[in-house]
Design a protein around this motif. Structure first.
Motif, PDB file in Angstrom:
ATOM      1  N   MET A   1       0.855  -1.200   0.000  1.00  0.00           N
ATOM      2  CA  MET A   1       0.000   0.000   0.000  1.00  0.00           C
ATOM      3  C   MET A   1       0.886   1.243   0.000  1.00  0.00           C
ATOM      4  O   MET A   1       2.088   1.169   0.280  1.00  0.00           O
ATOM      5  CB  MET A   1      -0.932   0.001   1.215  1.00  0.00           C
ATOM      6  N   ARG A   2       0.279   2.365  -0.292  1.00  0.00           N
ATOM      7  CA  ARG A   2       1.036   3.617  -0.311  1.00  0.00           C
ATOM      8  C   ARG A   2       1.068   4.228   1.083  1.00  0.00           C
ATOM      9  O   ARG A   2       0.071   4.199   1.802  1.00  0.00           O
ATOM     10  CB  ARG A   2       0.394   4.599  -1.288  1.00  0.00           C
TER      11      ARG A   2
ATOM     12  N   ALA B   1     -14.966   7.686  -1.123  1.00  0.00           N
ATOM     13  CA  ALA B   1     -13.768   7.688  -1.965  1.00  0.00           C
ATOM     14  C   ALA B   1     -13.722   6.474  -2.886  1.00  0.00           C
ATOM     15  O   ALA B   1     -13.013   6.476  -3.885  1.00  0.00           O
ATOM     16  CB  ALA B   1     -12.519   7.709  -1.088  1.00  0.00           C
ATOM     17  N   ASN B   2     -14.456   5.426  -2.516  1.00  0.00           N
ATOM     18  CA  ASN B   2     -14.327   4.160  -3.228  1.00  0.00           C
ATOM     19  C   ASN B   2     -15.667   3.425  -3.164  1.00  0.00           C
ATOM     20  O   ASN B   2     -15.780   2.383  -2.538  1.00  0.00           O
ATOM     21  CB  ASN B   2     -13.232   3.359  -2.510  1.00  0.00           C
ATOM     22  N   PRO B   3     -16.724   4.003  -3.806  1.00  0.00           N
ATOM     23  CA  PRO B   3     -18.081   3.454  -3.623  1.00  0.00           C
ATOM     24  C   PRO B   3     -18.161   1.960  -3.938  1.00  0.00           C
ATOM     25  O   PRO B   3     -17.768   1.530  -5.022  1.00  0.00           O
ATOM     26  CB  PRO B   3     -18.928   4.263  -4.616  1.00  0.00           C
ATOM     27  N   GLY B   4     -18.627   1.205  -2.956  1.00  0.00           N
ATOM     28  CA  GLY B   4     -18.815  -0.236  -3.132  1.00  0.00           C
ATOM     29  C   GLY B   4     -17.531  -1.039  -3.222  1.00  0.00           C
ATOM     30  O   GLY B   4     -17.566  -2.254  -3.407  1.00  0.00           O
ATOM     31  N   GLY B   5     -16.406  -0.382  -3.108  1.00  0.00           N
ATOM     32  CA  GLY B   5     -15.134  -1.082  -3.356  1.00  0.00           C
ATOM     33  C   GLY B   5     -14.390  -1.538  -2.123  1.00  0.00           C
ATOM     34  O   GLY B   5     -13.300  -2.111  -2.233  1.00  0.00           O
ATOM     35  N   GLN B   6     -14.941  -1.299  -0.958  1.00  0.00           N
ATOM     36  CA  GLN B   6     -14.228  -1.666   0.265  1.00  0.00           C
ATOM     37  C   GLN B   6     -14.438  -3.149   0.543  1.00  0.00           C
ATOM     38  O   GLN B   6     -15.182  -3.534   1.445  1.00  0.00           O
ATOM     39  CB  GLN B   6     -14.719  -0.810   1.441  1.00  0.00           C
ATOM     40  N   ARG B   7     -13.766  -3.993  -0.202  1.00  0.00           N
ATOM     41  CA  ARG B   7     -14.005  -5.433  -0.129  1.00  0.00           C
ATOM     42  C   ARG B   7     -12.705  -6.204   0.008  1.00  0.00           C
ATOM     43  O   ARG B   7     -11.640  -5.715  -0.335  1.00  0.00           O
ATOM     44  CB  ARG B   7     -14.700  -5.909  -1.407  1.00  0.00           C
TER      45      ARG B   7
ATOM     46  N   PHE C   1      -4.761   6.281   3.373  1.00  0.00           N
ATOM     47  CA  PHE C   1      -3.634   6.940   2.689  1.00  0.00           C
ATOM     48  C   PHE C   1      -3.910   7.018   1.187  1.00  0.00           C
ATOM     49  O   PHE C   1      -3.642   8.034   0.545  1.00  0.00           O
ATOM     50  CB  PHE C   1      -2.332   6.172   2.945  1.00  0.00           C
ATOM     51  N   GLU C   2      -4.448   5.941   0.639  1.00  0.00           N
ATOM     52  CA  GLU C   2      -4.711   5.904  -0.804  1.00  0.00           C
ATOM     53  C   GLU C   2      -5.913   6.779  -1.171  1.00  0.00           C
ATOM     54  O   GLU C   2      -5.913   7.442  -2.208  1.00  0.00           O
ATOM     55  CB  GLU C   2      -4.937   4.454  -1.240  1.00  0.00           C
ATOM     56  N   ALA C   3      -6.935   6.789  -0.310  1.00  0.00           N
ATOM     57  CA  ALA C   3      -8.144   7.562  -0.604  1.00  0.00           C
ATOM     58  C   ALA C   3      -7.887   9.056  -0.483  1.00  0.00           C
ATOM     59  O   ALA C   3      -8.613   9.861  -1.068  1.00  0.00           O
ATOM     60  CB  ALA C   3      -9.268   7.147   0.334  1.00  0.00           C
ATOM     61  N   SER C   4      -6.860   9.444   0.269  1.00  0.00           N
ATOM     62  CA  SER C   4      -6.596  10.876   0.469  1.00  0.00           C
ATOM     63  C   SER C   4      -6.281  11.542  -0.867  1.00  0.00           C
ATOM     64  O   SER C   4      -6.563  12.714  -1.081  1.00  0.00           O
ATOM     65  CB  SER C   4      -5.423  11.077   1.416  1.00  0.00           C
ATOM     66  N   LEU C   5      -5.717  10.781  -1.801  1.00  0.00           N
ATOM     67  CA  LEU C   5      -5.353  11.349  -3.095  1.00  0.00           C
ATOM     68  C   LEU C   5      -6.602  11.747  -3.882  1.00  0.00           C
ATOM     69  O   LEU C   5      -6.543  12.566  -4.782  1.00  0.00           O
ATOM     70  CB  LEU C   5      -4.540  10.326  -3.901  1.00  0.00           C
ATOM     71  N   MET C   6      -7.743  11.140  -3.524  1.00  0.00           N
ATOM     72  CA  MET C   6      -8.962  11.396  -4.288  1.00  0.00           C
ATOM     73  C   MET C   6      -9.840  12.468  -3.666  1.00  0.00           C
ATOM     74  O   MET C   6     -10.476  13.243  -4.357  1.00  0.00           O
ATOM     75  CB  MET C   6      -9.791  10.117  -4.370  1.00  0.00           C
TER      76      MET C   6
ATOM     77  N   VAL D   1      -3.526  12.107   4.347  1.00  0.00           N
ATOM     78  CA  VAL D   1      -4.366  11.076   4.951  1.00  0.00           C
ATOM     79  C   VAL D   1      -5.819  11.529   4.895  1.00  0.00           C
ATOM     80  O   VAL D   1      -6.118  12.687   5.168  1.00  0.00           O
ATOM     81  CB  VAL D   1      -3.976  10.850   6.431  1.00  0.00           C
ATOM     82  N   LEU D   2      -6.714  10.602   4.541  1.00  0.00           N
ATOM     83  CA  LEU D   2      -8.140  10.920   4.566  1.00  0.00           C
ATOM     84  C   LEU D   2      -8.607  10.948   6.019  1.00  0.00           C
ATOM     85  O   LEU D   2      -8.399   9.981   6.757  1.00  0.00           O
ATOM     86  CB  LEU D   2      -8.916   9.835   3.815  1.00  0.00           C
ATOM     87  N   GLY D   3      -9.208  12.051   6.430  1.00  0.00           N
ATOM     88  CA  GLY D   3      -9.667  12.122   7.814  1.00  0.00           C
ATOM     89  C   GLY D   3     -10.602  13.299   8.006  1.00  0.00           C
ATOM     90  O   GLY D   3     -11.025  13.938   7.047  1.00  0.00           O
ATOM     91  N   TYR D   4     -10.935  13.560   9.254  1.00  0.00           N
ATOM     92  CA  TYR D   4     -11.781  14.709   9.569  1.00  0.00           C
ATOM     93  C   TYR D   4     -11.456  15.148  10.992  1.00  0.00           C
ATOM     94  O   TYR D   4     -10.940  14.365  11.803  1.00  0.00           O
ATOM     95  CB  TYR D   4     -13.270  14.338   9.451  1.00  0.00           C
ATOM     96  N   LEU D   5     -11.747  16.400  11.260  1.00  0.00           N
ATOM     97  CA  LEU D   5     -11.502  16.941  12.602  1.00  0.00           C
ATOM     98  C   LEU D   5     -12.822  16.948  13.368  1.00  0.00           C
ATOM     99  O   LEU D   5     -13.750  17.650  12.965  1.00  0.00           O
ATOM    100  CB  LEU D   5     -10.954  18.370  12.468  1.00  0.00           C
ATOM    101  N   PRO D   6     -12.934  16.175  14.441  1.00  0.00           N
ATOM    102  CA  PRO D   6     -14.208  16.183  15.181  1.00  0.00           C
ATOM    103  C   PRO D   6     -14.481  17.565  15.775  1.00  0.00           C
ATOM    104  O   PRO D   6     -13.549  18.283  16.158  1.00  0.00           O
ATOM    105  CB  PRO D   6     -13.982  15.151  16.295  1.00  0.00           C
ATOM    106  N   ALA D   7     -15.769  17.928  15.837  1.00  0.00           N
ATOM    107  CA  ALA D   7     -16.142  19.190  16.487  1.00  0.00           C
ATOM    108  C   ALA D   7     -15.930  19.055  17.993  1.00  0.00           C
ATOM    109  O   ALA D   7     -15.924  17.938  18.520  1.00  0.00           O
ATOM    110  CB  ALA D   7     -17.609  19.492  16.186  1.00  0.00           C
ATOM    111  N   ASP D   8     -15.752  20.188  18.670  1.00  0.00           N
ATOM    112  CA  ASP D   8     -15.475  20.150  20.112  1.00  0.00           C
ATOM    113  C   ASP D   8     -16.501  19.330  20.880  1.00  0.00           C
ATOM    114  O   ASP D   8     -16.163  18.545  21.769  1.00  0.00           O
ATOM    115  CB  ASP D   8     -15.442  21.572  20.681  1.00  0.00           C
ATOM    116  N   GLU D   9     -17.799  19.509  20.538  1.00  0.00           N
ATOM    117  CA  GLU D   9     -18.838  18.826  21.309  1.00  0.00           C
ATOM    118  C   GLU D   9     -18.808  17.304  21.126  1.00  0.00           C
ATOM    119  O   GLU D   9     -19.356  16.571  21.942  1.00  0.00           O
ATOM    120  CB  GLU D   9     -20.235  19.380  20.988  1.00  0.00           C
ATOM    121  N   GLU D  10     -18.157  16.823  20.071  1.00  0.00           N
ATOM    122  CA  GLU D  10     -18.098  15.367  19.867  1.00  0.00           C
ATOM    123  C   GLU D  10     -17.196  14.680  20.890  1.00  0.00           C
ATOM    124  O   GLU D  10     -17.245  13.466  21.071  1.00  0.00           O
ATOM    125  CB  GLU D  10     -17.640  15.055  18.432  1.00  0.00           C
TER     126      GLU D  10
END
Ligand code: SF4
Ligand code: SF4
Length: 421
Positions: free
Chosen positions: A13-14, A86-92, A114-119, A127-136
């Motif tokens: 993997m990348r 990032a990869n509809p239906g492809g997480q298999r 890591f690979e999905a971040s490019l898309m 890196v594909l990710g997200y920042l949670p809001a404070d209340e989370e």
């Protein structure tokens, strides 16, 4: 991006950096079937590392009720959704379970974070990710004990009751700490290179002097195990109680000790150790190391969301009563085999399971001494024979740490002391 081999996914993997593996790797096995959500682990960690001003919402170790609970809220659903987009239906997965240490679960064909971040993410994001809001981060134990009910309706029990192999009304406790990943997403995302993986034990640490609080690690870690501290303006994370691992804790007498959360576990679900690594990133064969045995020989312990691609070093014995599709998503294709083996343990597995929480010293090896037959029974249509074997645990230098038997001795309180008060 460099190419690295991820054995949990059975393929290359990348990853933003060239592969570099520690001599030994901090790893642990949690037996979900035994967790009672007493939160002793959570509080042991809190009272050791995160009791100060600015750390009020910070729980390096936590126990959440699945499927609804999460700290931060819905962390796994959110990253799974991003990956799906990032990869509809492809997480298999393809291929099959095998004895190949480079691909024991077959091959994951979908994209990693890591690979999905490019898309999906800007060019600068690694890196594909997200920042949670404070209340989370506010409610670490939200939805505690809330089961999945009638056709997915929370708080309503299924009318037909419960029965193995899968309950219709179900929940389970997922204990979590940082997985000290082989390919850490937090490390990959840090623009300051403030995060590093120790060559001697694979523990992932944030250099507090180098960190500038950009929170790229918080965004990137798919398990959300780095956390931002507002009053110091730097990020912090689980340090794997490294002074204990090094044998520097005053109570250790110089011997490597398990982390505080492991040592405090009331349910005896936790076992932690240090596994030997090969130069290609696979685990070196170490048949008598209990963590190696549970993961690679008995194959009862599985990585948490291996499809993320970080190669987490936390392994779980999956809960027997939970619908399999949910477990396969969480632990990969090895789930059915792991549950089958756990439900029908052989003599060695039964003996190794006795090592959990008999000592806070790190176990480097074990030996089973066969004992007499204790009883026979019919279990779920199969003949089961229990032998009272003894398992001996050895430490770093091959010294005996303790020995324990499969059958717990029964102590009958004499009538004179029928009431202990
Ligand atoms: S679990 Fe998260 S914080 Fe821990 S090493 Fe992996 S990516 Fe980093
Ligand atoms: S101490 Fe052990 S049994 Fe209690 S909540 Fe933590 S992992 Fe579960």
């Amino acid at each position: 991006m460099a190419k690295v081999h991820n054995w949990q996914m059975g393929r290359e993997m990348r990853y933003p950096y060239e592969a570099a593996y520690p001599e030994r790797q901090f790893a642990f096995v949690f037996n979900i079937n035994r967790c009672i959500a007493c939160q002793s682990c959570t509080m042991a960690c809190k009272s050791t590392w995160t009791f100060s001003k600015g750390q009020e919402q910070m729980w390096w170790a936590n126990v959440e009720t699945k499927p609804y609970g999460g700290y931060p809220m819905f962390w796994d659903m959110k990253i799974l959704e991003l990956l799906e987009r990032a990869n509809p239906g492809g997480q298999r997965w393809s291929g099959r379970l095998s004895g190949d240490p480079r691909a024991p679960f077959g091959r994951f064909d979908g994209r990693t974070i890591f690979e999905a971040s490019l898309m999906l993410t800007p060019d600068s994001a690694r890196v594909l990710g997200y920042l949670p809001a404070d209340e989370e981060w506010n409610s670490p134990n939200i939805y505690e004990d809330n089961p999945v009910g009638q056709r997915g309706t929370p708080m309503e029990y299924h009318k037909t009751g419960v029965e193995l192999p899968e309950h219709k009304t179900w929940f389970f406790y997922l204990a979590r700490i940082c997985n000290h990943c082989t390919y850490p997403a937090c490390l990959a995302a840090c623009p300051r290179r403030a995060i590093y993986k120790r060559p001697e034990d694979g523990i992932v640490l944030i250099d507090q002097k180098e960190c500038r609080g950009y929170r790229k690690c918080v965004e990137a870690c798919p398990y959300k195990k780095t956390m931002y501290r507002g009053n110091t303006r730097v990020s912090e994370k689980c340090v794997a109680c490294y002074p204990r691992i090094e044998g520097k804790d005053p109570e250790s007498g110089g011997k490597p000790l398990e982390t505080r959360c492991m040592a405090a576990c009331i349910g005896q679900i936790r076992l932690q150790g240090l596994v030997k690594m090969n130069r290609d990133g696979t685990w070196a064969a170490d048949r008598q190391n209990p963590i190696y045995y549970l993961v690679h020989v008995a194959k009862v312990a599985l990585p948490l969301y291996p499809q993320f691609g970080t190669e987490p070093n936390g392994y779980y014995i999956p809960p027997r009563w939970v619908p399999r599709p949910y477990l396969r998503q969480m632990f990969g294709p090895g789930v059915d085999q792991a549950i089958e083996r756990y439900e029908n343990p052989d003599r060695e597995l039964l003996a190794v399971l006795q090592l959990f929480r008999r000592s806070k010293l790190i176990i480097y090896g074990y030996r089973v001494v066969e004992g007499p037959k204790a009883y026979e029974a019919e279990l779920r249509g199969r003949r089961f024979t229990l032998y009272n074997d003894t398992v001996i645990a050895y430490g770093k230098d091959g010294e005996e740490l303790f020995r324990t038997s499969v059958e717990e001795p029964v102590h009958v309180r004499p009538p004179r002391h029928a009431n202990s008060i």
